[in-house]
Design a protein around this motif. Sequence first.
Motif, PDB file in Angstrom:
ATOM      1  N   VAL A 235      37.427 -12.072  -5.860  1.00 58.61           N
ATOM      2  CA  VAL A 235      37.217 -10.627  -6.005  1.00 58.61           C
ATOM      3  C   VAL A 235      38.510  -9.966  -6.458  1.00 58.61           C
ATOM      4  CG1 VAL A 235      36.604  -8.496  -4.798  1.00 58.61           C
ATOM      5  CG2 VAL A 235      35.387 -10.609  -4.275  1.00 58.61           C
ATOM      6  N   ARG A 236      39.638 -10.385  -5.893  1.00 57.21           N
ATOM      7  CA  ARG A 236      40.925  -9.805  -6.288  1.00 57.21           C
ATOM      8  C   ARG A 236      41.233 -10.081  -7.755  1.00 57.21           C
ATOM      9  NH1 ARG A 236      42.788 -12.295  -1.509  1.00 57.21           N
ATOM     10  NH2 ARG A 236      44.333 -13.582  -2.613  1.00 57.21           N
ATOM     11  N   SER A 237      41.016 -11.320  -8.194  1.00 62.05           N
ATOM     12  CA  SER A 237      41.349 -11.669  -9.577  1.00 62.05           C
ATOM     13  C   SER A 237      40.486 -10.906 -10.575  1.00 62.05           C
ATOM     14  CB  SER A 237      41.209 -13.180  -9.783  1.00 62.05           C
ATOM     15  OG  SER A 237      39.879 -13.604  -9.534  1.00 62.05           O
ATOM     16  N   LEU A 256      49.674  -4.659 -10.897  1.00 64.43           N
ATOM     17  CA  LEU A 256      49.788  -5.962 -11.551  1.00 64.43           C
ATOM     18  C   LEU A 256      51.045  -6.699 -11.100  1.00 64.43           C
ATOM     19  CD1 LEU A 256      48.658  -5.137 -15.218  1.00 64.43           C
ATOM     20  CD2 LEU A 256      47.304  -6.051 -13.338  1.00 64.43           C
ATOM     21  N   SER A 257      52.134  -5.957 -10.894  1.00 58.42           N
ATOM     22  CA  SER A 257      53.363  -6.594 -10.421  1.00 58.42           C
ATOM     23  C   SER A 257      53.171  -7.190  -9.033  1.00 58.42           C
ATOM     24  CB  SER A 257      54.508  -5.571 -10.401  1.00 58.42           C
ATOM     25  OG  SER A 257      54.798  -5.115 -11.708  1.00 58.42           O
ATOM     26  N   ALA A 271      46.649 -11.832 -13.148  1.00 56.52           N
ATOM     27  CA  ALA A 271      47.644 -10.771 -13.346  1.00 56.52           C
ATOM     28  C   ALA A 271      48.454 -11.011 -14.616  1.00 56.52           C
ATOM     29  CB  ALA A 271      48.557 -10.699 -12.127  1.00 56.52           C
ATOM     30  N   VAL A 272      48.850 -12.262 -14.855  1.00 53.37           N
ATOM     31  CA  VAL A 272      49.614 -12.578 -16.075  1.00 53.37           C
ATOM     32  C   VAL A 272      48.764 -12.284 -17.313  1.00 53.37           C
ATOM     33  CG1 VAL A 272      50.727 -14.413 -17.383  1.00 53.37           C
ATOM     34  CG2 VAL A 272      51.019 -14.309 -14.896  1.00 53.37           C
ATOM     35  N   VAL A 302      49.131 -21.274 -14.342  1.00 52.89           N
ATOM     36  CA  VAL A 302      49.817 -19.979 -14.356  1.00 52.89           C
ATOM     37  C   VAL A 302      51.000 -20.014 -15.330  1.00 52.89           C
ATOM     38  CG1 VAL A 302      51.041 -18.275 -12.957  1.00 52.89           C
ATOM     39  CG2 VAL A 302      49.087 -19.500 -11.994  1.00 52.89           C
ATOM     40  N   LYS A 303      51.732 -21.141 -15.358  1.00 51.48           N
ATOM     41  CA  LYS A 303      52.849 -21.264 -16.296  1.00 51.48           C
ATOM     42  C   LYS A 303      52.370 -21.186 -17.751  1.00 51.48           C
ATOM     43  CE  LYS A 303      56.461 -23.743 -13.790  1.00 51.48           C
ATOM     44  NZ  LYS A 303      57.411 -24.875 -13.844  1.00 51.48           N
TER      45      LYS A 303
END
Length: 336
Positions: A235-237, A256-257, A271-272, A302-303
């Motif tokens: 849900v957060r994403s 976002l930060s 977020a990225v 993520v990277k």
Amino acid sequence: MHALGDGFMNGISTSVFFSGMACSFAVGFVLAWQLQPADPIPQQLAADAARSAPVANDATSLSQFGAVWSQAGANPNIAPKPTVDELWAQGKAAKDSHQLTADLQEQLRETAQADPAALRNLVQRFDTERDPKAREMLKAVLSSIQAPEVLALSTRLAASGDPAQRQEGFAMLMQLSPNSPEVRNLVKQTLATEQSPAVLSQAVAALTPTVVASTEAEAIVAQLDLLAKHADPSVRSQSILQLAQWDKTGQVEGRLSQALHDQAPQVRNAAVAAIGESGIRSDGVKATLMGILGNPNESTQVKDQALHTLERFSLSKEEYALYSRERAEADKRFKQ
């Protein structure tokens, strides 16, 4: 003597006169005969034949067309297209074959798009089908068809009392992306009342970004900002991704930060990606992204997303050296 000569000459003149009359009569008779119309019976037959010629030609054309049609129907190389029932039977029998299932889905999609009766058939099947794999195949087919029947089915499912059906309905609405106040109101109501994280995440994903009045946009952003703190990471994403598209005030950078430091990798990844699409290019955000690249404990997913997003930033010499090293490592992973 003179009397005898005169009589003789008069006789010759009379003979010549009657001879001339006879010749004139003969010439006139011949001319009249030549100018006489031809026999009416042959003329009538010719006219009848001329009138009947088009009919005969049409009959011949129809006969030839029928012969070609019969040959085409009898040609074993021209197979009739399978019906929905036949395609569905094949799909049920071959549901473990990915490639075959994909081909059948495409055939079902084309058939349903071309034939309204076939589309109604698939909608009815979805309502009655209980096999999860079969429902997934039907959902994939129907979600790719922009039709009122499919939108009605999706909306009905999204408002169902069954959480599984609500999730299916919002998943279909996400693919259809209908830009309508009715669907948007249904999503907003679900965001405020839904208890199931799976349904809530799917409902957030179905919220199609569009231009609305500022008051409605502010209400949606407030809902998404609250859901960005939800206990469930999915849900957060989803809420982070939507915030980047709905918040036009420029205040989304702070949220976002914070998400860049979330405990869940999928939230950090979202977020990225949201930063890349939002247009944020601040030094603080760039420093956090560079920190993600230099963190040996960060997930490769993520990277990789950070590498993609940093392509839109201006990098210093040191930053570019770190970026290049991590890019080379990513290329190695890709080749493996």
